[in-house]
Enzyme design. Structure first.
Site, PDB file in Angstrom:
ATOM      1  N   SER A  86       0.829  -1.084   0.014  1.00 37.93           N
ATOM      2  CA  SER A  86       0.165  -0.310   0.179  1.00 37.93           C
ATOM      3  C   SER A  86       0.910   1.361   0.221  1.00 37.93           C
ATOM      4  O   SER A  86       1.480   1.742  -0.696  1.00 37.93           O
ATOM      5  CB  SER A  86      -0.866  -0.312   1.469  1.00 37.93           C
ATOM      6  OG  SER A  86      -2.003   1.311   1.347  1.00 37.93           O
ATOM      7  N   HIS A 195      -8.152   0.136  -0.820  1.00 33.58           N
ATOM      8  CA  HIS A 195      -8.032  -1.151  -1.927  1.00 33.58           C
ATOM      9  C   HIS A 195      -9.372  -1.395  -2.208  1.00 33.58           C
ATOM     10  O   HIS A 195      -8.942  -2.633  -2.207  1.00 33.58           O
ATOM     11  CB  HIS A 195      -6.653  -1.794  -1.071  1.00 33.58           C
ATOM     12  CG  HIS A 195      -5.927  -1.022  -1.196  1.00 33.58           C
ATOM     13  ND1 HIS A 195      -4.332  -0.547  -2.103  1.00 33.58           N
ATOM     14  CD2 HIS A 195      -4.730  -1.563   0.233  1.00 33.58           C
ATOM     15  CE1 HIS A 195      -3.295  -0.535  -0.839  1.00 33.58           C
ATOM     16  NE2 HIS A 195      -3.697  -0.528  -0.587  1.00 33.58           N
TER      17      HIS A 195
END
EC number: 2.3.1.39
Length: 310
Positions: A86, A195
């Protein structure tokens, strides 16, 4: 045999994480660069109150990872490949020589602000471990209402998946997963729905911003979040940094590719050991350590030993 650096993402943050970094001139230089970019003292970002903000969390993770990798470089050790989970991908991009640290700080600050503005409350992430993917898919379908959506987020390992969306819906999914036999079900310390498609506008903003920044060809392979490929093209890395925030992170596939490419030592940069634990389970024949636990000297010795066998 090769060495891979792993940069952790949101959820790994710890109070005083910047204060626990090595007492080294390179760390201070990195903090100074960050402070100049955000126009405030970066060392103040890691307090308990400040870490309630997604912006502060993401900046702290970037600073901690890059400064530690830079200290290791002064010890004459470098990775053969890098990947970041991430927001950790920005630290990986900096160490791979793809983008300037100050540019990364500026973009990560905006990234966190856009994420907070999009979903200031009522959204987050959870984790489910020990449940077949097909079974979890069915549970997600049963608890997605259109008003309180929940999505697959990160595929961290064959039996560990994170989910993202409405907190209410996530809690219902976690309860059903536990009833269905999941080994672990819990909310993550993340206050935004990362996400998943809910953050598509953030990806679009990131893409526009990143197009205004100079990108360079990486000096070492960069593990893509979305594609799970070893990326060597700066435009492909730019795309990964922009759009991974609204797509699933294929972490297990990315690190598995690194293993296939010869990585036998996985070094997790601070803070924590979340990625280390995943690598230990996924690659029992490799060595996986966390700098936070093992220290810089151990990392230096292991990296030197591994790279001397190449």
């Amino acid at each position: 045999m090769s060495v891979a650096y792993l940069f952790p993402g949101q959820g790994s943050q710890q109070v005083n994480m910047l204060h626990h970094l090595p007492d080294h001139p390179v760390v201070q230089k990195t903090l100074d660069e960050a402070s100049e970019t955000i126009n405030e003292s970066a060392i103040l970002l890691d307090s308990e109150s400040r870490l309630q903000s997604t912006v502060a969390v993401q900046l702290c993770l970037l600073i901690a990872g890059v400064s530690t990798a830079r200290v290791l470089e002064t010890l004459e050790v470098k990775p053969d490949m890098v990947a970041g989970h991430s927001v950790g991908a920005f630290g990986a991009a900096v160490i791979a020589g793809v983008m300037d640290f100050k540019d990364a700080v500026s973009v990560v600050k905006q990234r966190g602000e856009w994420m907070e503005q999009a979903y200031p409350k009522g959204y987050g992430m959870g984790v489910v471990a020990g449940l077949p993917l097909k079974q979890l898919e069915e549970i997600l379908e049963n608890h997605t209402t259109g008003e309180e959506d929940v999505y697959f987020a990160n595929l961290n390992s064959p039996d560990q998946v994170t989910i993202s969306g409405s907190v209410t819906a996530i809690k219902r999914v976690l309860a059903s997963a536990k009833e269905g036999g999941a080994r672990k079900t819990e909310m993550l310390n993340v206050s935004v729905p990362s996400h998943c498609p809910l953050l598509e506008p953030v990806s679009e903003n990131l893409a526009s911003t990143l197009n205004q920044i100079s990108f360079h060809r990486p000096t070492i392979p960069y593990g893509g979040n979305r594609t799970a490929r070893a990326l060597r093209d700066p435009e492909a890395i730019k795309d990964d940094l922009a759009f991974s925030v609204s797509r699933s992170v294929k972490w297990h596939q990315a690190t598995s590719l690194f293993y296939e490419l010869g990585a036998r030592l996985f070094i997790e940069l601070p803070p924590g050991r979340v990625l280390t634990d995943l690598s230990c389970r996924a690659f029992p024949s490799a060595r996986s350590i966390s700098v936070s636990d093992s220290g810089l000297k151990t990392a230096q010795v292991l990296i030197n030993r591994m790279q001397q066998t190449q």
